[in-house]
Design a protein around this motif. Structure first.
Motif, PDB file in Angstrom:
ATOM      1  N   VAL A   1       0.789  -1.257  -0.021  1.00 20.63           N
ATOM      2  CA  VAL A   1       0.019   0.050   0.337  1.00 20.63           C
ATOM      3  C   VAL A   1       0.645   1.157  -0.124  1.00 20.63           C
ATOM      4  CG1 VAL A   1      -0.210   0.296   2.597  1.00 20.63           C
ATOM      5  CG2 VAL A   1      -1.802   0.763   1.519  1.00 20.63           C
ATOM      6  N   VAL A   2       0.255   2.167  -0.709  1.00 20.07           N
ATOM      7  CA  VAL A   2       1.095   3.943  -0.621  1.00 20.07           C
ATOM      8  C   VAL A   2      -0.040   4.419   0.172  1.00 20.07           C
ATOM      9  CG1 VAL A   2       2.019   5.296  -1.992  1.00 20.07           C
ATOM     10  CG2 VAL A   2       2.622   3.205  -2.087  1.00 20.07           C
ATOM     11  N   ALA A   3       0.837   4.959   0.759  1.00 18.81           N
ATOM     12  CA  ALA A   3      -0.660   6.177   1.166  1.00 18.81           C
ATOM     13  C   ALA A   3       0.424   8.326   0.969  1.00 18.81           C
ATOM     14  CB  ALA A   3       0.051   5.595   3.060  1.00 18.81           C
ATOM     15  N   SER A   4      -0.727   8.644   0.574  1.00 17.33           N
ATOM     16  CA  SER A   4      -0.289  10.015  -0.230  1.00 17.33           C
ATOM     17  C   SER A   4      -0.788  11.116   0.531  1.00 17.33           C
ATOM     18  CB  SER A   4      -1.024  10.303  -1.534  1.00 17.33           C
ATOM     19  OG  SER A   4      -1.183  11.350  -1.594  1.00 17.33           O
ATOM     20  N   PRO A   5      -0.086  11.669   0.737  1.00 20.28           N
ATOM     21  CA  PRO A   5       0.193  12.886   1.488  1.00 20.28           C
ATOM     22  C   PRO A   5      -0.775  14.000   1.006  1.00 20.28           C
ATOM     23  CG  PRO A   5       2.490  12.820   0.295  1.00 20.28           C
ATOM     24  CD  PRO A   5       1.660  11.788   0.121  1.00 20.28           C
ATOM     25  N   GLY A   6      -1.172  13.969   0.127  1.00 18.12           N
ATOM     26  CA  GLY A   6      -1.954  15.248  -0.213  1.00 18.12           C
ATOM     27  C   GLY A   6      -2.972  14.409  -1.325  1.00 18.12           C
ATOM     28  N   TYR A   7      -3.830  15.499  -1.686  1.00 22.01           N
ATOM     29  CA  TYR A   7      -4.570  14.793  -2.850  1.00 22.01           C
ATOM     30  C   TYR A   7      -4.890  15.693  -4.599  1.00 22.01           C
ATOM     31  CZ  TYR A   7      -9.181  13.661  -5.282  1.00 22.01           C
ATOM     32  OH  TYR A   7     -10.435  13.711  -6.185  1.00 22.01           O
ATOM     33  N   THR A   8      -4.857  14.380  -5.621  1.00 24.34           N
ATOM     34  CA  THR A   8      -4.560  15.260  -6.976  1.00 24.34           C
ATOM     35  C   THR A   8      -6.358  14.001  -7.951  1.00 24.34           C
ATOM     36  OG1 THR A   8      -3.284  13.034  -7.348  1.00 24.34           O
ATOM     37  CG2 THR A   8      -2.444  15.283  -6.899  1.00 24.34           C
ATOM     38  N   VAL A   9      -6.376  14.156  -8.554  1.00 26.25           N
ATOM     39  CA  VAL A   9      -7.309  14.398  -8.820  1.00 26.25           C
ATOM     40  C   VAL A   9      -7.094  12.279  -9.334  1.00 26.25           C
ATOM     41  CG1 VAL A   9      -8.973  14.130 -11.135  1.00 26.25           C
ATOM     42  CG2 VAL A   9      -8.824  15.549 -10.313  1.00 26.25           C
ATOM     43  N   ASP A  10      -5.392  12.587 -10.214  1.00 25.05           N
ATOM     44  CA  ASP A  10      -5.647  11.013 -10.960  1.00 25.05           C
ATOM     45  C   ASP A  10      -5.333  10.241  -9.799  1.00 25.05           C
ATOM     46  OD1 ASP A  10      -3.428   9.702 -13.106  1.00 25.05           O
ATOM     47  OD2 ASP A  10      -2.040  10.093 -11.746  1.00 25.05           O
ATOM     48  N   LEU A  11      -4.526  10.855  -8.046  1.00 29.40           N
ATOM     49  CA  LEU A  11      -4.339   9.971  -7.141  1.00 29.40           C
ATOM     50  C   LEU A  11      -5.641   9.627  -6.822  1.00 29.40           C
ATOM     51  CD1 LEU A  11      -1.327  11.430  -5.409  1.00 29.40           C
ATOM     52  CD2 LEU A  11      -1.080   9.240  -6.717  1.00 29.40           C
ATOM     53  N   GLY A  12      -6.964  10.281  -6.963  1.00 30.99           N
ATOM     54  CA  GLY A  12      -7.831  10.119  -6.074  1.00 30.99           C
ATOM     55  C   GLY A  12      -9.125   8.999  -7.266  1.00 30.99           C
ATOM     56  N   ASP A  13      -8.387   9.256  -8.314  1.00 30.13           N
ATOM     57  CA  ASP A  13      -9.034   8.029  -9.398  1.00 30.13           C
ATOM     58  C   ASP A  13      -8.575   6.590  -9.235  1.00 30.13           C
ATOM     59  OD1 ASP A  13     -10.985  10.299 -10.221  1.00 30.13           O
ATOM     60  OD2 ASP A  13      -9.193  10.573 -11.899  1.00 30.13           O
ATOM     61  N   ARG A  14      -7.200   6.889  -8.328  1.00 34.56           N
ATOM     62  CA  ARG A  14      -7.013   5.203  -8.681  1.00 34.56           C
ATOM     63  C   ARG A  14      -6.573   4.487  -6.682  1.00 34.56           C
ATOM     64  NH1 ARG A  14      -0.822   6.816  -9.224  1.00 34.56           N
ATOM     65  NH2 ARG A  14      -0.457   4.691  -8.413  1.00 34.56           N
ATOM     66  N   ALA A  15      -7.450   5.617  -5.704  1.00 38.16           N
ATOM     67  CA  ALA A  15      -7.226   5.814  -4.377  1.00 38.16           C
ATOM     68  C   ALA A  15      -8.985   4.267  -4.214  1.00 38.16           C
ATOM     69  CB  ALA A  15      -7.069   6.841  -3.655  1.00 38.16           C
ATOM     70  N   ILE A  16      -8.197   4.454  -2.967  1.00 34.27           N
ATOM     71  CA  ILE A  16      -9.315   2.902  -2.367  1.00 34.27           C
ATOM     72  C   ILE A  16      -9.979   3.492  -1.591  1.00 34.27           C
ATOM     73  CG2 ILE A  16      -8.619   0.764  -3.788  1.00 34.27           C
ATOM     74  CD1 ILE A  16      -7.068  -0.105  -0.897  1.00 34.27           C
ATOM     75  N   CYS A  17     -10.847   3.855  -0.731  1.00 34.10           N
ATOM     76  CA  CYS A  17     -11.724   3.679   1.332  1.00 34.10           C
ATOM     77  C   CYS A  17     -10.318   3.317   2.562  1.00 34.10           C
ATOM     78  CB  CYS A  17     -12.277   2.911   0.790  1.00 34.10           C
ATOM     79  SG  CYS A  17     -13.983   4.028  -0.588  1.00 34.10           S
ATOM     80  N   HIS A  18     -10.125   1.915   2.041  1.00 27.94           N
ATOM     81  CA  HIS A  18      -9.286   1.627   3.227  1.00 27.94           C
ATOM     82  C   HIS A  18      -8.257   0.014   2.405  1.00 27.94           C
ATOM     83  CE1 HIS A  18     -12.227  -1.335   3.571  1.00 27.94           C
ATOM     84  NE2 HIS A  18     -10.628  -2.264   4.103  1.00 27.94           N
ATOM     85  N   ARG A  19      -7.329   0.312   3.073  1.00 29.79           N
ATOM     86  CA  ARG A  19      -6.347  -1.022   2.995  1.00 29.79           C
ATOM     87  C   ARG A  19      -6.239  -1.570   3.988  1.00 29.79           C
ATOM     88  NH1 ARG A  19      -4.751  -3.860  -2.111  1.00 29.79           N
ATOM     89  NH2 ARG A  19      -3.114  -5.438  -1.758  1.00 29.79           N
ATOM     90  N   ASN A  20      -6.154  -3.128   4.823  1.00 27.59           N
ATOM     91  CA  ASN A  20      -5.284  -3.624   5.531  1.00 27.59           C
ATOM     92  C   ASN A  20      -3.836  -4.063   5.371  1.00 27.59           C
ATOM     93  OD1 ASN A  20      -7.504  -3.515   7.201  1.00 27.59           O
ATOM     94  ND2 ASN A  20      -8.432  -4.835   6.099  1.00 27.59           N
ATOM     95  N   VAL A  21      -2.824  -3.898   6.171  1.00 28.67           N
ATOM     96  CA  VAL A  21      -1.619  -4.686   6.182  1.00 28.67           C
ATOM     97  C   VAL A  21      -1.453  -4.936   7.245  1.00 28.67           C
ATOM     98  CG1 VAL A  21       0.390  -3.523   4.492  1.00 28.67           C
ATOM     99  CG2 VAL A  21      -1.366  -2.599   4.115  1.00 28.67           C
ATOM    100  N   SER A  22      -0.279  -6.049   6.692  1.00 25.43           N
ATOM    101  CA  SER A  22       0.655  -7.153   8.083  1.00 25.43           C
ATOM    102  C   SER A  22       1.805  -5.959   8.153  1.00 25.43           C
ATOM    103  CB  SER A  22       0.167  -7.880   8.115  1.00 25.43           C
ATOM    104  OG  SER A  22       1.285  -8.672   9.192  1.00 25.43           O
ATOM    105  N   LEU A  23       2.170  -5.934   9.570  1.00 23.29           N
ATOM    106  CA  LEU A  23       3.404  -4.570   9.629  1.00 23.29           C
ATOM    107  C   LEU A  23       4.198  -5.679  11.090  1.00 23.29           C
ATOM    108  CD1 LEU A  23       2.369  -1.258   8.824  1.00 23.29           C
ATOM    109  CD2 LEU A  23       3.656  -2.324   7.415  1.00 23.29           C
ATOM    110  N   GLY A  24       4.511  -6.668  10.402  1.00 20.82           N
ATOM    111  CA  GLY A  24       4.926  -7.443  11.364  1.00 20.82           C
ATOM    112  C   GLY A  24       4.380  -8.329  12.566  1.00 20.82           C
TER     113      GLY A  24
END
Length: 231
Positions: free
Chosen positions: A54-77
């Motif tokens: 998963v990649v977290a964007s620090p800001g918003y753009t229309v392009d990134l918004g089109d690629r984004a999802i509501c949430h994502r579960n990630v295992s970190l250790g």
């Protein structure tokens, strides 16, 4: 960490103030916290899934918004992280419900469904109470109640897996709605979707009141059901 023990953090231009976020996370009842001790909730502007990560964007753009999802579960250790997009919804209602439905599902994954709630939901389903709280609950309830026969036309035992899936969906939905009601005032019919009929209000009220006895509201929060007068 919130006062009741829920781990959370925010990063980037979320457009959610610290006080709003604290109020939101603080609505999770203290009794749920032990089951969520390994969950960390990260509120970021946009969550973008890439491959298995998963990649977290620090800001918003229309392009990134089109690629984004509501949430994502990630295992970190040893930590199970839940990243939530704050910029894909235009109001606090949408963000709050997205957060609470994740919390509810995370709780069910860790602790299961209380037997007393499962009994209430199943008795309502058997009584053919109108509607349900989500598409998943509606579909799993239908599958659990559908009569099944073998090749000889003989009735088969109840599909216990379908019933379990239904009870998990119904509880997760109801728990999320309960927490939403602690966080803000809203009209129940705002949860309506076109694909299925919404659960009858008295049936939902029975579920929510029972959940309130199992998971009392934290100090500074209040649970209340108000019925709109007709006419």
């Amino acid at each position: 960490m919130a006062a009741q023990g829920i781990h959370f953090s925010n990063w980037g231009e979320t457009r959610v103030s610290e006080s709003e976020l604290e109020r939101l996370v603080g609505a999770v009842p203290r009794a749920l916290a032990p089951a969520l001790e390994k969950r960390y909730y990260y509120f970021v502007p946009l969550v973008i899934a890439e491959n298995d990560g998963v990649v977290a964007s620090p800001g918003y753009t229309v392009d990134l918004g089109d690629r984004a999802i509501c949430h994502r579960n990630v295992s970190l250790g040893s930590v199970d992280a839940v990243f939530l997009s704050t910029r894909l919804v235009d109001d606090r209602f949408g963000l709050a419900f997205e957060f609470f439905i994740n919390v509810a599902h995370n709780f069910v994954d860790a602790a299961g469904v209380p037997e007393s709630f499962a009994a209430i939901a199943w008795s309502q389903a058997q009584a053919n109470v109108r509607g349900e709280t989500s598409q998943d609950a509606w579909e799993t309830r239908r599958r659990a109640l559908d009569p099944v026969t073998n090749a000889k036309g003989e009735a088969m035992p109840l599909d216990e897996r379908a019933r379990k899936n239904y009870e998990e969906s119904a509880f997760s939905d109801s728990l999320a709605i309960y927490m939403l009601s602690l966080s803000l005032d809203f009209d129940y019919h705002d949860l309506r979707e076109r694909e299925y009929p919404l659960l009858a209000a008295p049936a939902l009220a029975e579920r929510l009141r029972h959940i309130a006895t199992l998971f009392p509201a934290n100090d500074g929060y209040e649970f209340q059901i108000l019925y709109r007068r007709k006419g």
